[in-house]
Scaffold this motif. Structure first.
Motif, short mmCIF file in Angstrom:
data_model
loop_
_atom_site.label_atom_id
_atom_site.label_comp_id
_atom_site.label_asym_id
_atom_site.label_seq_id
_atom_site.Cartn_x
_atom_site.Cartn_y
_atom_site.Cartn_z
N ALA A 179 0.89 -1.32 -0.18
CA ALA A 179 -0.06 -0.06 -0.06
C ALA A 179 0.87 1.30 0.09
N LEU A 180 2.03 1.61 0.74
CA LEU A 180 2.78 2.34 1.00
C LEU A 180 3.62 2.69 -0.24
N LYS A 182 2.42 2.00 -3.33
CA LYS A 182 1.43 2.35 -4.35
C LYS A 182 1.21 4.02 -3.97
N VAL A 183 1.15 4.26 -2.77
CA VAL A 183 0.92 5.72 -2.42
C VAL A 183 1.96 6.53 -2.90
N ARG A 184 3.22 6.15 -2.33
CA ARG A 184 4.49 6.77 -2.82
C ARG A 184 4.50 7.05 -4.49
N ALA A 185 4.14 6.04 -5.04
CA ALA A 185 4.24 6.00 -6.59
C ALA A 185 3.43 7.12 -7.17
N LEU A 186 2.11 7.18 -6.40
CA LEU A 186 1.15 8.07 -7.01
C LEU A 186 1.85 9.69 -6.47
N LEU A 187 2.22 9.58 -5.22
CA LEU A 187 2.71 10.82 -4.80
C LEU A 187 3.91 11.50 -5.68
N ALA A 188 4.73 10.71 -6.30
CA ALA A 188 5.85 11.10 -6.87
C ALA A 188 5.12 11.66 -8.39
N LYS A 189 3.83 11.12 -8.94
CA LYS A 189 3.35 11.60 -10.04
C LYS A 189 2.49 13.05 -9.76
#
Length: 238
Positions: A179-180, A182-189
């Motif tokens: 989960a973390l 996935k969230v970090r990948a979305l944050l980077a975008k």
């Protein structure tokens, strides 16, 4: 729901549009899930002055009403505070100061003792905000943010998540890591600036949860003017 044209409906619609944007996916996928499953509860305030005692009382009453029913609402539940949009918003630093006055004000009107297993010293890896005997994770978005898009909102927004939801969502290390990630990948975008180094795991020696509540518009840790929140005036008066 409030009718079209009211400031409350505008605040709600703006909040909804961010979560439902399919092109620029909001990184907190659990907030979006909670919204879509109608697990969230909303409270509205008519200015974004978080230090206003009237707003503190309004939020305190809303949290007290929310807590007894929160577990029945679903695993992605949260209480969402939505403020009327301010045509002359404050700075990020001013909102940070007011945010801590809000938390301190809530502590003063809390009718239940601070949980014995949560330190009262804020600068501690196990500290988190508590109200009504319940530990919370809270996130604030302001109209003052520009670079950190995840913390920007047209009208000031604060989300209060009971921390037991993370025990459900991250019931195994594998689920938490996935989960973390996935969230970090979305944050980077999503954000034009790098992911904040303050986003760490609760309880790790170098982690401070208070720094995660209000992320500044650059990668400098936010500060709090308090060593501890004020004791409950409700309890000391008894």
């Amino acid at each position: 729901m409030y009718p079209e044209g009211t400031w409350q409906r505008t605040a709600y619609d703006d909040y909804s549009s961010v979560l439902l944007d399919e092109e620029l996916v909001f990184p907190c996928i659990y907030a979006t899930k909670g919204y879509k499953s109608d697990d969230q509860v909303y409270v509205f305030i008519d200015t974004d002055d978080l230090s206003n005692p009237r707003h503190i009382r309004t939020l305190g009453a809303a949290l007290a009403d929310y807590l007894p029913k929160a577990r029945s609402l679903g695993p992605n539940t949260s209480l969402v505070l939505l403020a009327k949009q301010n045509e002359n918003p404050s700075t990020v630093e001013e909102y940070n100061s007011a945010f801590w006055k809000l938390l301190d004000g809530l502590a003063k009107i809390d009718k239940k003792p601070w949980p014995a297993n949560i330190p009262k010293v804020i600068d501690h890896e196990k500290w988190c905000f508590c109200f009504g005997g319940e530990p919370f994770f809270t996130v604030i978005q302001t109209p003052g943010h520009q670079q950190r898009r995840t913390r920007y909102a047209k009208g000031l927004t604060i989300v209060f998540q009971p921390k037991w939801i993370f025990d459900i969502l991250f019931s195994t290390d594998a689920k938490r890591i996935a989960a973390l990630s996935k969230v970090r990948a979305l944050l980077a975008k999503y954000d034009p600036i790098p992911v904040s180094p303050d986003l760490k795991n609760y309880g790790d020696p170098d982690s401070r949860e208070f720094e995660q509540y209000f992320l500044l518009d650059d990668n400098v840790p936010a500060t709090t003017p308090y060593e501890e929140l004020s004791p409950s005036e409700e309890l000391t008066a008894q």
